[in-house]
Write an enzyme that holds these catalytic residues in place. Structure first.
Site, PDB file in Angstrom:
ATOM      1  N   LYS A  91      24.582   6.922  38.398  1.00 21.61           N
ATOM      2  CA  LYS A  91      25.722   6.082  39.080  1.00 21.61           C
ATOM      3  C   LYS A  91      26.089   6.679  40.399  1.00 21.61           C
ATOM      4  O   LYS A  91      26.121   7.908  40.370  1.00 21.61           O
ATOM      5  CB  LYS A  91      26.734   6.120  38.189  1.00 21.61           C
ATOM      6  N   TYR A 140      28.703  14.536  34.634  1.00 16.39           N
ATOM      7  CA  TYR A 140      28.057  15.102  35.860  1.00 16.39           C
ATOM      8  C   TYR A 140      27.207  16.200  35.465  1.00 16.39           C
ATOM      9  O   TYR A 140      27.482  16.520  34.297  1.00 16.39           O
ATOM     10  CB  TYR A 140      29.433  15.673  36.721  1.00 16.39           C
ATOM     11  N   HIS A 191      31.985   4.686  44.038  1.00 13.48           N
ATOM     12  CA  HIS A 191      33.012   5.145  43.189  1.00 13.48           C
ATOM     13  C   HIS A 191      34.630   4.541  43.705  1.00 13.48           C
ATOM     14  O   HIS A 191      35.427   5.101  43.550  1.00 13.48           O
ATOM     15  CB  HIS A 191      33.134   6.636  43.396  1.00 13.48           C
ATOM     16  N   THR A 215      26.648  10.583  37.026  1.00 19.53           N
ATOM     17  CA  THR A 215      27.117  10.301  38.202  1.00 19.53           C
ATOM     18  C   THR A 215      26.534  11.376  39.323  1.00 19.53           C
ATOM     19  O   THR A 215      26.656  12.485  39.406  1.00 19.53           O
ATOM     20  CB  THR A 215      28.657  10.726  38.206  1.00 19.53           C
ATOM     21  N   TYR A 267      47.787   7.057  41.084  1.00 19.50           N
ATOM     22  CA  TYR A 267      46.405   7.857  40.857  1.00 19.50           C
ATOM     23  C   TYR A 267      45.223   6.906  40.372  1.00 19.50           C
ATOM     24  O   TYR A 267      44.124   7.017  40.869  1.00 19.50           O
ATOM     25  CB  TYR A 267      46.555   8.830  39.620  1.00 19.50           C
ATOM     26  N   SER A 294      33.725   7.927  30.134  1.00 20.79           N
ATOM     27  CA  SER A 294      33.746   8.976  30.905  1.00 20.79           C
ATOM     28  C   SER A 294      33.903  10.256  30.312  1.00 20.79           C
ATOM     29  O   SER A 294      34.562  10.398  29.190  1.00 20.79           O
ATOM     30  CB  SER A 294      35.081   8.852  31.883  1.00 20.79           C
TER      31      SER A 294
END
Length: 353
Positions: A224, A127, A248, A153, A21, A103
């Site tokens: 970003k 986001y 990313h 982002t 992952y 994040s």
């Protein structure tokens, strides 16, 4: 020891599906490989006899002085690899005096990351979700908690396809959640971010939505995911405080160009009118030198932070960045550059490729 040794240690210490992952890219992982290949193909031409006894690696970002031009890109779910998660990473960033972007998909609530780490200079990534009220609430929570910037982002209207996750039927373990959101009992194997209640990406976003977000916070806003020089001017028109050149880590659209190859064009479009950071594929001190020479103000690390956290927690992260920093010091001395400004000044002389 080198940064990739932390990758090997992480591989030994965490379950294979979790390692995949963290490590995987989109589709055939062409962009993930290109990020490294293109950095390796750029050559350096050292300058001799330049008095590099005393180095100055300090850099200023968002009116804050950092010890050197390296920071942490936003990565989700740090508790996948260490029980203290984002708190340990933020403590390491504080010790190193470098920026960390937390994040929105952190496995520890954004308020608790600040409280637990006592790091007063964190930036918060989000986001613009379909649920604008949720987006606004996240921004307000970050502002109230003492975050120093909002990192939005962009360039992700939908999730990239990650076949390793699908083949592994990846799902978050019970003890790991997106702590800033309500949970729902839905599993999206491709990317667990999209199993989170309310975290639906919005493919209808335009530059007007960035303007909407800017109107919801007094904090500096950074974008970003910029990859195309044509997107620079619309961003500058909105007076954003920084751009982050990012594909990313090759995890979204495969066969996208590497960030280091796009850096000269994007830097030329920016023309020093705002701060320009870069991530995706950086593993060596020479990589950092190349990025600074080609126009970046700083380099952000993603996967290496997760590898180091898995390998040794907070100390592992400090040690990994320390290795990169020592490599940068050596590279600067041999290349004949005493400071970050000298790397920029000598860029045309020391870079080939």
């Amino acid at each position: 020891m080198r940064i990739d040794d932390f990758r090997m240690l992480a591989r030994e210490r965490i379950p294979p599906h979790i390692f995949d992952y963290i490590d995987c890219g989109a589709c055939d992982e062409i962009t993930s490989r290109a990020n490294r290949r293109d950095l390796d193909e750029i050559r350096l031409l050292p300058l001799c006899l330049r008095n590099v006894a005393d180095l100055d690696l300090r850099t200023s970002l968002l009116e804050h002085s950092f010890s050197f031009p390296i920071g942490f890109s936003p990565t989700a779910f740090h508790r996948l690899v260490h029980e203290s998660g984002e708190v340990s990473t933020a403590k390491a960033a504080k010790t190193l005096n470098i920026p960390m972007i937390v994040s929105s998909m952190s496995s520890i609530a954004l308020e608790d990351v600040v409280r637990g780490s006592a790091n007063e200079n964190l930036w918060f990534q989000t986001y613009i979700f379909k649920d604008r009220a949720l987006t606004k609430d996240l921004i307000q929570r970050a502002e109230s908690s003492g975050y120093q910037a909002i990192v939005l982002t962009v360039g992700c209207p939908v999730a990239g396809r990650r076949y390793k996750n699908v083949r592994n039927r990846f799902a978050l373990p019970d003890h790991v959640v997106a702590a800033n959101f309500k949970q729902r009992k839905v599993v999206v194997h491709n990317n667990p971010v999209h199993s989170v209640d309310g975290a639906e990406l919005d493919p209808a976003l335009t530059w007007n939505d960035v303007e909407w977000l800017r109107g919801r916070t007094s904090l500096p806003v950074m974008l970003k995911g910029i990859m195309n020089p044509l997107d620079v001017q619309p961003a500058l028109d909105l007076q954003v405080s920084a751009l982050i050149l990012s594909n990313h880590g090759g995890r979204q659209l495969d066969t996208t160009e590497s960030t280091i190859r796009m850096l000269p064009e994007v830097a030329a479009a920016v023309s020093k009118r705002t701060t320009l950071l870069i991530d995706s594929g950086f593993r060596r001190g020479t990589d950092v030198l190349k990025a600074i020479a080609l126009g970046a103000d700083g380099v952000l690390l993603g996967r290496p932070v997760m590898w180091a956290l898995a390998a040794g927690g907070e100390k592992g992260v400090i040690d990994a960045v320390g290795l990169l920093l020592e490599e940068l010091r050596i590279a600067m001395r041999i290349a004949g550059c005493q400071s970050i400004d000298e790397i920029r000044k000598n860029s045309s002389a020391i870079i080939r490729g």
